[in-house]
Design a protein around this motif. Structure first.
Motif, PDB file in Angstrom:
ATOM      1  N   VAL A 214       0.873  -1.256  -0.145  1.00  0.00           N
ATOM      2  CA  VAL A 214      -0.009  -0.018   0.087  1.00  0.00           C
ATOM      3  C   VAL A 214       1.059   1.248   0.189  1.00  0.00           C
ATOM      4  N   ASP A 215       0.786   2.142  -0.709  1.00  0.00           N
ATOM      5  CA  ASP A 215       1.290   3.421  -0.869  1.00  0.00           C
ATOM      6  C   ASP A 215       0.682   4.358  -0.147  1.00  0.00           C
ATOM      7  N   VAL A 216       1.126   4.842   1.058  1.00  0.00           N
ATOM      8  CA  VAL A 216       0.595   5.818   2.060  1.00  0.00           C
ATOM      9  C   VAL A 216       0.843   7.196   1.759  1.00  0.00           C
ATOM     10  N   SER A 217       0.034   7.957   2.430  1.00  0.00           N
ATOM     11  CA  SER A 217       0.187   9.317   2.217  1.00  0.00           C
ATOM     12  C   SER A 217       1.197   9.760   3.450  1.00  0.00           C
ATOM     13  N   ALA A 218       2.386  10.377   3.368  1.00  0.00           N
ATOM     14  CA  ALA A 218       3.074  10.768   4.498  1.00  0.00           C
ATOM     15  C   ALA A 218       2.789  12.160   4.852  1.00  0.00           C
ATOM     16  N   LYS A 219       2.077  12.342   5.959  1.00  0.00           N
ATOM     17  CA  LYS A 219       1.791  13.502   6.538  1.00  0.00           C
ATOM     18  C   LYS A 219       2.953  14.145   7.230  1.00  0.00           C
ATOM     19  N   LEU A 220       3.919  13.294   7.792  1.00  0.00           N
ATOM     20  CA  LEU A 220       5.085  13.807   8.397  1.00  0.00           C
ATOM     21  C   LEU A 220       6.057  12.775   7.947  1.00  0.00           C
ATOM     22  N   TRP A 221       7.499  13.193   7.795  1.00  0.00           N
ATOM     23  CA  TRP A 221       8.662  12.573   7.848  1.00  0.00           C
ATOM     24  C   TRP A 221       9.517  12.914   8.845  1.00  0.00           C
ATOM     25  N   ILE A 222      10.016  11.889   9.786  1.00  0.00           N
ATOM     26  CA  ILE A 222      10.607  12.262  11.118  1.00  0.00           C
ATOM     27  C   ILE A 222      11.693  11.395  11.314  1.00  0.00           C
ATOM     28  N   ASN A 223      12.758  11.848  11.807  1.00  0.00           N
ATOM     29  CA  ASN A 223      13.953  11.389  12.336  1.00  0.00           C
ATOM     30  C   ASN A 223      14.365  11.786  13.769  1.00  0.00           C
ATOM     31  N   PRO A 224      14.489  11.053  14.918  1.00  0.00           N
ATOM     32  CA  PRO A 224      14.696   9.707  14.996  1.00  0.00           C
ATOM     33  C   PRO A 224      13.195   8.881  15.197  1.00  0.00           C
ATOM     34  N   ALA A 225      13.449   7.733  15.696  1.00  0.00           N
ATOM     35  CA  ALA A 225      12.191   6.795  15.912  1.00  0.00           C
ATOM     36  C   ALA A 225      11.416   7.543  17.163  1.00  0.00           C
ATOM     37  N   SER A 226      12.117   8.134  18.013  1.00  0.00           N
ATOM     38  CA  SER A 226      11.231   8.852  19.083  1.00  0.00           C
ATOM     39  C   SER A 226      10.371   9.788  18.753  1.00  0.00           C
ATOM     40  N   GLY A 227      10.873  10.511  17.681  1.00  0.00           N
ATOM     41  CA  GLY A 227      10.139  11.626  17.157  1.00  0.00           C
ATOM     42  C   GLY A 227       8.759  10.803  16.314  1.00  0.00           C
ATOM     43  N   VAL A 228       8.907   9.659  15.904  1.00  0.00           N
ATOM     44  CA  VAL A 228       7.848   9.096  15.204  1.00  0.00           C
ATOM     45  C   VAL A 228       6.856   8.732  16.223  1.00  0.00           C
ATOM     46  N   LEU A 229       7.185   7.989  17.437  1.00  0.00           N
ATOM     47  CA  LEU A 229       6.443   7.556  18.456  1.00  0.00           C
ATOM     48  C   LEU A 229       5.622   8.835  18.985  1.00  0.00           C
ATOM     49  N   GLY A 230       6.339   9.886  19.247  1.00  0.00           N
ATOM     50  CA  GLY A 230       5.812  11.230  19.830  1.00  0.00           C
ATOM     51  C   GLY A 230       4.784  11.591  18.911  1.00  0.00           C
ATOM     52  N   ALA A 231       4.918  11.771  17.695  1.00  0.00           N
ATOM     53  CA  ALA A 231       3.921  12.141  16.736  1.00  0.00           C
ATOM     54  C   ALA A 231       2.700  11.215  16.810  1.00  0.00           C
ATOM     55  N   ALA A 232       3.043  10.229  16.831  1.00  0.00           N
ATOM     56  CA  ALA A 232       1.745   9.330  16.879  1.00  0.00           C
ATOM     57  C   ALA A 232       0.800   9.427  18.162  1.00  0.00           C
ATOM     58  N   VAL A 233       1.626   9.349  19.324  1.00  0.00           N
ATOM     59  CA  VAL A 233       1.077   9.755  20.533  1.00  0.00           C
ATOM     60  C   VAL A 233       0.174  11.091  20.650  1.00  0.00           C
ATOM     61  N   ALA A 234       0.735  12.005  19.889  1.00  0.00           N
ATOM     62  CA  ALA A 234      -0.069  13.382  19.771  1.00  0.00           C
ATOM     63  C   ALA A 234      -1.156  13.318  18.910  1.00  0.00           C
ATOM     64  N   GLY A 235      -1.357  12.049  18.229  1.00  0.00           N
ATOM     65  CA  GLY A 235      -2.602  12.148  17.397  1.00  0.00           C
ATOM     66  C   GLY A 235      -2.327  12.376  15.798  1.00  0.00           C
ATOM     67  N   LEU A 236      -1.047  12.450  15.497  1.00  0.00           N
ATOM     68  CA  LEU A 236      -0.813  13.204  14.061  1.00  0.00           C
ATOM     69  C   LEU A 236      -0.939  12.097  12.905  1.00  0.00           C
TER      70      LEU A 236
END
Length: 298
Positions: A214-236
């Motif tokens: 599946v080709d997903v629509s990337a709302k955010l590109w983030i590095n590092p992995a902690s940023g990915v988790l933080g954005a997910a927890v924030a509901g982004l």
């Protein structure tokens, strides 16, 4: 130690630590002595091994080649000495590189028993989600995660195991946007993609022996992995994570796993070492320990 072996050992420690003064402290020599020894080595070889500035040092091409061979030769000497001492007398420094979040949640907790068993060893941890040049950065062992083949084929490596990869999102996001029932539904959602390790906009699932990309629509590109988790927890948005990395957030309800019946390819965990297939005893010891501690598939 002969002059040549001392030159080699001092140069390797300067190159690994990136600092004359730090190498001097570790080797219990004065900084002028360390500078003189490296200078004598360069004069004898007739080439420049290190480029020096007021702020940093870096390896020349000749220095990189010499470092690789010197590390190998010193490891051989250590191996011979260790064979007479036994495994309980391991000593020295291990420079260990790892991704930030996986290192924090999986590797660091596993080190306590290892260091207690080997009190004369010291571990220097280099934590970054950017892959290091193991030679120029003086890394002894790198813990690497990936999907598919390992790219550092010229190095020694041991596959430690695999970790499960999941699709996760915050309950608040799912309440507002709905919960995807199939991978195809991801096309209508905001997704969060990590640069580097798993940074791709095509997510591959398997279900009932059927593979779907599946080709997903990337709302955010983030590095590092902690940023990915933080954005997910924030509901982004919806993100990929490993169960090791997102375990705490899943347990506390900050994140929810979605698309459970649809499995992603697991992330393989490797220990990579530039010393080739015959690393030193201390490198073998820590790799064996990590293999037993974090190598269980999760």
């Amino acid at each position: 130690m002969s002059d040549r072996w001392q030159e080699m050992a001092v140069f390797v420690r300067v190159a690994e630590s990136g600092s004359f003064s730090r190498a001097a402290r570790e080797l219990k020599l004065s900084q002028p002595s360390v500078s003189r020894i490296v200078g004598t080595l360069e004069a004898r070889l007739g080439t420049t091994l290190l480029l020096r500035t007021t702020r940093s040092i870096s390896l020349t091409e000749a220095g990189t080649l010499y470092l690789e061979r010197a590390r190998y030769l010193l490891a051989e000497v250590e191996e011979a000495e260790q064979a007479t001492r036994g495994v309980d007398s391991l000593h020295g420094v291990i420079r260990l590189a790892m991704p930030v979040l996986y290192g924090t949640r999986a590797v660091i907790p596993a080190l306590a028993t290892f260091l207690a068993r080997h009190p004369d060893l010291r571990v220097e941890m280099i934590m970054s989600d950017t892959r290091q040049n193991l030679i120029t950065d003086g890394v002894d062992v790198a813990i690497r995660l990936g999907v598919g083949s390992l790219d550092d084929s010229t190095f020694g490596a041991r596959r430690l195991g695999v970790v499960e990869r999941l699709v996760v999102a915050a309950p608040a996001y799912l309440s507002a946007r709905g919960t995807p029932a199939s991978p195809a539904d991801l096309a209508r959602h905001d997704c969060i993609v990590q640069h580097g390790l798993f940074g791709r906009e095509s997510w591959r699932f398997s279900h009932n022996q059927t593979v779907t990309s599946v080709d997903v629509s990337a709302k955010l590109w983030i590095n590092p992995a902690s940023g990915v988790l933080g954005a997910a927890v924030a509901g982004l948005g919806i993100a990929l994570a490993t169960r090791v990395m997102a375990g705490e957030e899943l347990r506390t309800g900050q994140l929810t796993q979605v698309l459970k019946p649809h499995r992603l390819d697991p992330a393989e965990v490797y220990a990579v070492f530039p010393a080739g297939p015959r690393p030193s005893a201390r490198i073998r010891a820590i790799v064996e320990h990590l293999g037993a501690s974090i190598g269980t598939p999760r």
